[in-house]
Design a protein around this motif. Structure first.
Motif, PDB file in Angstrom:
ATOM      1  N   HIS A 289      -8.707  -7.829  -7.504  1.00  0.00           N
ATOM      2  CA  HIS A 289      -8.544  -8.650  -6.300  1.00  0.00           C
ATOM      3  C   HIS A 289      -7.341  -8.253  -5.443  1.00  0.00           C
ATOM      4  CE1 HIS A 289      -5.965 -10.675  -9.248  1.00  0.00           C
ATOM      5  NE2 HIS A 289      -5.279 -11.128  -8.219  1.00  0.00           N
ATOM      6  N   ILE A 290      -6.519  -7.311  -5.893  1.00  0.00           N
ATOM      7  CA  ILE A 290      -5.361  -6.834  -5.123  1.00  0.00           C
ATOM      8  C   ILE A 290      -5.847  -5.794  -4.110  1.00  0.00           C
ATOM      9  CG2 ILE A 290      -3.134  -5.652  -5.294  1.00  0.00           C
ATOM     10  CD1 ILE A 290      -3.052  -8.365  -6.614  1.00  0.00           C
ATOM     11  N   SER A 291      -5.264  -5.812  -2.888  1.00  0.00           N
ATOM     12  CA  SER A 291      -5.727  -4.877  -1.861  1.00  0.00           C
ATOM     13  C   SER A 291      -4.563  -4.099  -1.242  1.00  0.00           C
ATOM     14  CB  SER A 291      -6.506  -5.627  -0.784  1.00  0.00           C
ATOM     15  OG  SER A 291      -5.707  -6.650  -0.233  1.00  0.00           O
ATOM     16  N   THR A 292      -4.891  -3.086  -0.470  1.00  0.00           N
ATOM     17  CA  THR A 292      -3.905  -2.256   0.230  1.00  0.00           C
ATOM     18  C   THR A 292      -3.032  -3.141   1.122  1.00  0.00           C
ATOM     19  OG1 THR A 292      -5.417  -0.387   0.212  1.00  0.00           O
ATOM     20  CG2 THR A 292      -3.637  -0.316   1.817  1.00  0.00           C
ATOM     21  N   GLY A 293      -1.716  -2.897   1.102  1.00  0.00           N
ATOM     22  CA  GLY A 293      -0.786  -3.672   1.912  1.00  0.00           C
ATOM     23  C   GLY A 293      -0.141  -4.821   1.157  1.00  0.00           C
ATOM     24  N   ASP A 294      -0.683  -5.206   0.003  1.00  0.00           N
ATOM     25  CA  ASP A 294      -0.076  -6.278  -0.793  1.00  0.00           C
ATOM     26  C   ASP A 294       1.241  -5.785  -1.390  1.00  0.00           C
ATOM     27  OD1 ASP A 294      -2.253  -7.855  -0.288  1.00  0.00           O
ATOM     28  OD2 ASP A 294      -3.076  -7.796  -2.317  1.00  0.00           O
ATOM     29  N   ARG A 295       2.208  -6.698  -1.516  1.00  0.00           N
ATOM     30  CA  ARG A 295       3.451  -6.405  -2.252  1.00  0.00           C
ATOM     31  C   ARG A 295       3.281  -6.937  -3.659  1.00  0.00           C
ATOM     32  NH1 ARG A 295       7.734  -4.382   0.039  1.00  0.00           N
ATOM     33  NH2 ARG A 295       9.225  -5.263  -1.409  1.00  0.00           N
ATOM     34  N   ILE A 296       3.611  -6.083  -4.640  1.00  0.00           N
ATOM     35  CA  ILE A 296       3.438  -6.498  -6.034  1.00  0.00           C
ATOM     36  C   ILE A 296       4.734  -6.288  -6.821  1.00  0.00           C
ATOM     37  CG2 ILE A 296       0.955  -6.025  -6.070  1.00  0.00           C
ATOM     38  CD1 ILE A 296       1.603  -3.400  -7.588  1.00  0.00           C
ATOM     39  N   LYS A 297       4.865  -7.047  -7.915  1.00  0.00           N
ATOM     40  CA  LYS A 297       5.983  -6.875  -8.837  1.00  0.00           C
ATOM     41  C   LYS A 297       5.530  -5.941  -9.943  1.00  0.00           C
ATOM     42  CE  LYS A 297       8.724 -11.049  -8.471  1.00  0.00           C
ATOM     43  NZ  LYS A 297       9.193 -12.244  -9.142  1.00  0.00           N
ATOM     44  N   ILE A 298       6.411  -4.999 -10.308  1.00  0.00           N
ATOM     45  CA  ILE A 298       6.101  -4.010 -11.329  1.00  0.00           C
ATOM     46  C   ILE A 298       7.190  -4.029 -12.394  1.00  0.00           C
ATOM     47  CG2 ILE A 298       5.773  -1.539 -11.784  1.00  0.00           C
ATOM     48  CD1 ILE A 298       4.914  -1.325  -8.815  1.00  0.00           C
ATOM     49  N   ASN A 299       6.774  -4.040 -13.672  1.00  0.00           N
ATOM     50  CA  ASN A 299       7.706  -3.905 -14.781  1.00  0.00           C
ATOM     51  C   ASN A 299       8.116  -2.436 -14.838  1.00  0.00           C
ATOM     52  OD1 ASN A 299       8.623  -3.195 -17.458  1.00  0.00           O
ATOM     53  ND2 ASN A 299       7.899  -5.191 -18.149  1.00  0.00           N
ATOM     54  N   VAL A 300       9.404  -2.141 -14.679  1.00  0.00           N
ATOM     55  CA  VAL A 300       9.886  -0.769 -14.579  1.00  0.00           C
ATOM     56  C   VAL A 300       9.709  -0.013 -15.893  1.00  0.00           C
ATOM     57  CG1 VAL A 300      11.951   0.645 -14.232  1.00  0.00           C
ATOM     58  CG2 VAL A 300      11.497  -1.284 -12.726  1.00  0.00           C
ATOM     59  N   GLU A 301      10.098  -0.626 -17.014  1.00  0.00           N
ATOM     60  CA  GLU A 301      10.059   0.084 -18.299  1.00  0.00           C
ATOM     61  C   GLU A 301       8.632   0.428 -18.721  1.00  0.00           C
ATOM     62  OE1 GLU A 301      11.646  -0.616 -22.800  1.00  0.00           O
ATOM     63  OE2 GLU A 301      12.892  -1.332 -21.152  1.00  0.00           O
ATOM     64  N   GLU A 302       7.698  -0.506 -18.541  1.00  0.00           N
ATOM     65  CA  GLU A 302       6.317  -0.284 -18.977  1.00  0.00           C
ATOM     66  C   GLU A 302       5.426   0.280 -17.882  1.00  0.00           C
ATOM     67  OE1 GLU A 302       4.921  -3.971 -20.547  1.00  0.00           O
ATOM     68  OE2 GLU A 302       6.397  -4.000 -22.157  1.00  0.00           O
ATOM     69  N   ARG A 303       5.944   0.346 -16.630  1.00  0.00           N
ATOM     70  CA  ARG A 303       5.164   0.815 -15.477  1.00  0.00           C
ATOM     71  C   ARG A 303       3.864   0.039 -15.339  1.00  0.00           C
ATOM     72  NH1 ARG A 303       5.945   7.047 -14.131  1.00  0.00           N
ATOM     73  NH2 ARG A 303       8.135   7.198 -14.587  1.00  0.00           N
ATOM     74  N   LYS A 304       3.977  -1.293 -15.437  1.00  0.00           N
ATOM     75  CA  LYS A 304       2.795  -2.149 -15.376  1.00  0.00           C
ATOM     76  C   LYS A 304       2.919  -3.184 -14.264  1.00  0.00           C
ATOM     77  CE  LYS A 304       1.105  -1.949 -20.094  1.00  0.00           C
ATOM     78  NZ  LYS A 304       0.918  -2.681 -21.332  1.00  0.00           N
ATOM     79  N   PHE A 305       1.767  -3.550 -13.702  1.00  0.00           N
ATOM     80  CA  PHE A 305       1.655  -4.615 -12.716  1.00  0.00           C
ATOM     81  C   PHE A 305       2.004  -5.944 -13.387  1.00  0.00           C
ATOM     82  CE2 PHE A 305      -1.097  -8.092 -11.314  1.00  0.00           C
ATOM     83  CZ  PHE A 305      -0.805  -8.165  -9.962  1.00  0.00           C
ATOM     84  N   LEU A 306       2.828  -6.758 -12.721  1.00  0.00           N
ATOM     85  CA  LEU A 306       3.170  -8.080 -13.247  1.00  0.00           C
ATOM     86  C   LEU A 306       2.473  -9.178 -12.445  1.00  0.00           C
ATOM     87  CD1 LEU A 306       6.976  -7.777 -14.014  1.00  0.00           C
ATOM     88  CD2 LEU A 306       5.108  -7.926 -15.647  1.00  0.00           C
ATOM     89  N   SER A 307       2.667  -9.159 -11.110  1.00  0.00           N
ATOM     90  CA  SER A 307       2.095 -10.211 -10.265  1.00  0.00           C
ATOM     91  C   SER A 307       2.222  -9.787  -8.808  1.00  0.00           C
ATOM     92  CB  SER A 307       2.840 -11.533 -10.481  1.00  0.00           C
ATOM     93  OG  SER A 307       4.182 -11.410 -10.014  1.00  0.00           O
ATOM     94  N   ARG A 308       1.641 -10.614  -7.934  1.00  0.00           N
ATOM     95  CA  ARG A 308       1.908 -10.434  -6.496  1.00  0.00           C
ATOM     96  C   ARG A 308       3.335 -10.852  -6.232  1.00  0.00           C
ATOM     97  NH1 ARG A 308      -3.656 -12.418  -4.265  1.00  0.00           N
ATOM     98  NH2 ARG A 308      -4.433 -10.474  -3.393  1.00  0.00           N
ATOM     99  N   ALA A 309       3.930 -10.229  -5.244  1.00  0.00           N
ATOM    100  CA  ALA A 309       5.321 -10.578  -4.898  1.00  0.00           C
ATOM    101  C   ALA A 309       5.344 -11.790  -3.978  1.00  0.00           C
ATOM    102  CB  ALA A 309       5.994  -9.399  -4.236  1.00  0.00           C
TER     103      ALA A 309
END
Length: 188
Positions: free
Chosen positions: A168-188
């Motif tokens: 459900h995430i699309s181009t232009g969305d701002r997202i939070k990323i876990n730096v150590e695991e390089r994983k998506f966390l949530s929308r910003a």
């Protein structure tokens, strides 16, 4: 002086007269040894960037290096050099792009919480915050009802980083990323 078992990732140790960053630690317990864990550490020289692998017993004592961490923001890049500005006294620190290639994937002009690490007043590395917010530059179109499934798709950030995100995430969305695991966390 901490023991080898107390050293954490991204610590700086003074070993054989040089300062090294501990980038990876593997703990192993050989069979038949009474209480003898071994810690294999992948370390990078903070000045030259050369890599060494060393194995320590859990009781080996290591010296922590004298490091200074300064809060900074990304200013600009000049060829292979990336310039960061101290947010307190406005000193500029220049770092080589090859030395900080992994960290650059998580840094945009508005990334907060970045620290420049100094050894003997010379900038040698960057420390990143646990999470960063980045904008998605390119991903497949969002799927209506995609939040009901656990399927993911790749998304490329403006920095070049690629992470898996929910449908459900699309181009232009701002997202939070876990730096150590390089994983998506949530929308910003």
């Amino acid at each position: 002086m901490p023991r080898a078992s107390e050293i954490k990732k991204n610590s700086a140790v003074d070993y054989e007269g040089r300062v090294y960053f501990v980038k990876d630690i593997e703990r192993s317990v050989p069979q038949g040894r009474a209480g003898g864990s071994l810690y294999r550490m992948r370390m990078y020289d903070v000045v030259t960037g050369s890599k060494i692998d060393e194995t320590f017993k859990d009781s080996d004592m290591l010296n922590l290096a004298d490091l200074v961490r300064r809060p900074a923001t990304f200013s600009y890049s000049d060829g292979e050099e990336y310039v960061f500005m101290d947010t307190e006294d406005f000193t500029q620190y220049s770092l080589n792009g090859k030395a900080i290639a992994d960290e650059l994937l998580f840094i945009s002009e508005d990334t907060q919480g970045v620290m420049v690490i100094l050894v003997s007043d010379a900038p040698v590395a960057l420390a990143l915050p646990p999470t960063v917010e980045l904008e998605i530059e390119e991903t497949d179109p969002s799927v209506k009802g995609g939040s009901a499934t656990a399927r993911t798709k790749p998304a490329r950030m403006a920095t070049g980083l690629v992470v898996q995100v929910p449908e459900h995430i699309s181009t232009g969305d701002r997202i939070k990323i876990n730096v150590e695991e390089r994983k998506f966390l949530s929308r910003a």
